[in-house]
Design an enzyme around this catalytic site. Structure first.
Site, mmCIF file in Angstrom:
data_model
loop_
_atom_site.group_PDB
_atom_site.id
_atom_site.type_symbol
_atom_site.label_atom_id
_atom_site.label_comp_id
_atom_site.label_asym_id
_atom_site.label_seq_id
_atom_site.Cartn_x
_atom_site.Cartn_y
_atom_site.Cartn_z
ATOM 1 C CG HIS A 47 17.076 11.227 19.023
ATOM 2 N ND1 HIS A 47 16.240 12.428 19.479
ATOM 3 C CD2 HIS A 47 16.143 10.635 18.648
ATOM 4 C CE1 HIS A 47 15.304 12.483 19.939
ATOM 5 N NE2 HIS A 47 15.150 11.448 19.281
ATOM 6 C CD GLU A 49 20.413 15.913 19.598
ATOM 7 O OE1 GLU A 49 20.104 14.902 19.008
ATOM 8 O OE2 GLU A 49 19.908 16.946 19.852
ATOM 9 C CB CYS A 77 14.432 15.901 21.876
ATOM 10 S SG CYS A 77 15.129 15.780 22.618
ATOM 11 C CB CYS A 80 18.711 15.868 23.329
ATOM 12 S SG CYS A 80 18.572 13.935 22.551
#
Length: 144
Positions: A47, A49, A77, A80
């Site tokens: 991801h 992030e 999410c 993260c």
């Protein structure tokens, strides 16, 4: 947020879900930027992030970033959000809300959990319509 949106567009061009992130240091300088790389890296945890946070920490030679801000185009999410807590980010700024998969304002609400070690300042909805449009357009094209 513009840099995060640029990263999201680059991710979409690579066939990744268009999410972008940027870590800004205390002096306003960009420490790291990333777009999703789940497909390219064959890594479900790729991801934006996480990639940006890891790169910023590596650049500073520190495991935590308590004086840094994270800008991301989509509500993080739960995975993260937990990483944001562990990195001790000062401020989280995100664009589009994610009622289905978010972990900040929706779903797990990681920062509200008693087990959460650190809660950043949270600013949601920044350039929300633009960030949401990127996602809608990406998934609409996939469904065609």
């Amino acid at each position: 947020m513009q840099i995060a949106l640029d990263e999201a567009r680059l991710a979409a061009a690579r066939g990744e879900v268009p999410v972008g992130a940027v870590v800004i240091g205390p002096d306003g300088a960009v420490l790291a930027r990333a777009g999703n790389a789940v497909e390219a890296a064959h890594d479900a945890a790729g991801h934006a992030e996480l990639l940006a946070l890891r790169a910023a920490a590596a650049a500073r030679g520190e495991a935590r970033l308590p004086d840094c801000d994270l800008f991301v185009t989509l509500e993080p999410c739960p995975m993260c959000a937990q990483a944001i807590s562990f990195f001790r980010i000062r401020r989280l700024v995100f664009g589009a809300y994610d009622p289905k998969g978010g972990g900040v304002e929706h779903g797990a609400r990681v920062f509200d959990a008693p087990s959460c070690h650190h809660c950043p300042e949270i600013v949601g909805g920044v350039r929300e319509s633009e960030a949401a449009a990127l996602l809608r357009e990406f998934f609409a094209a996939r469904r065609r």
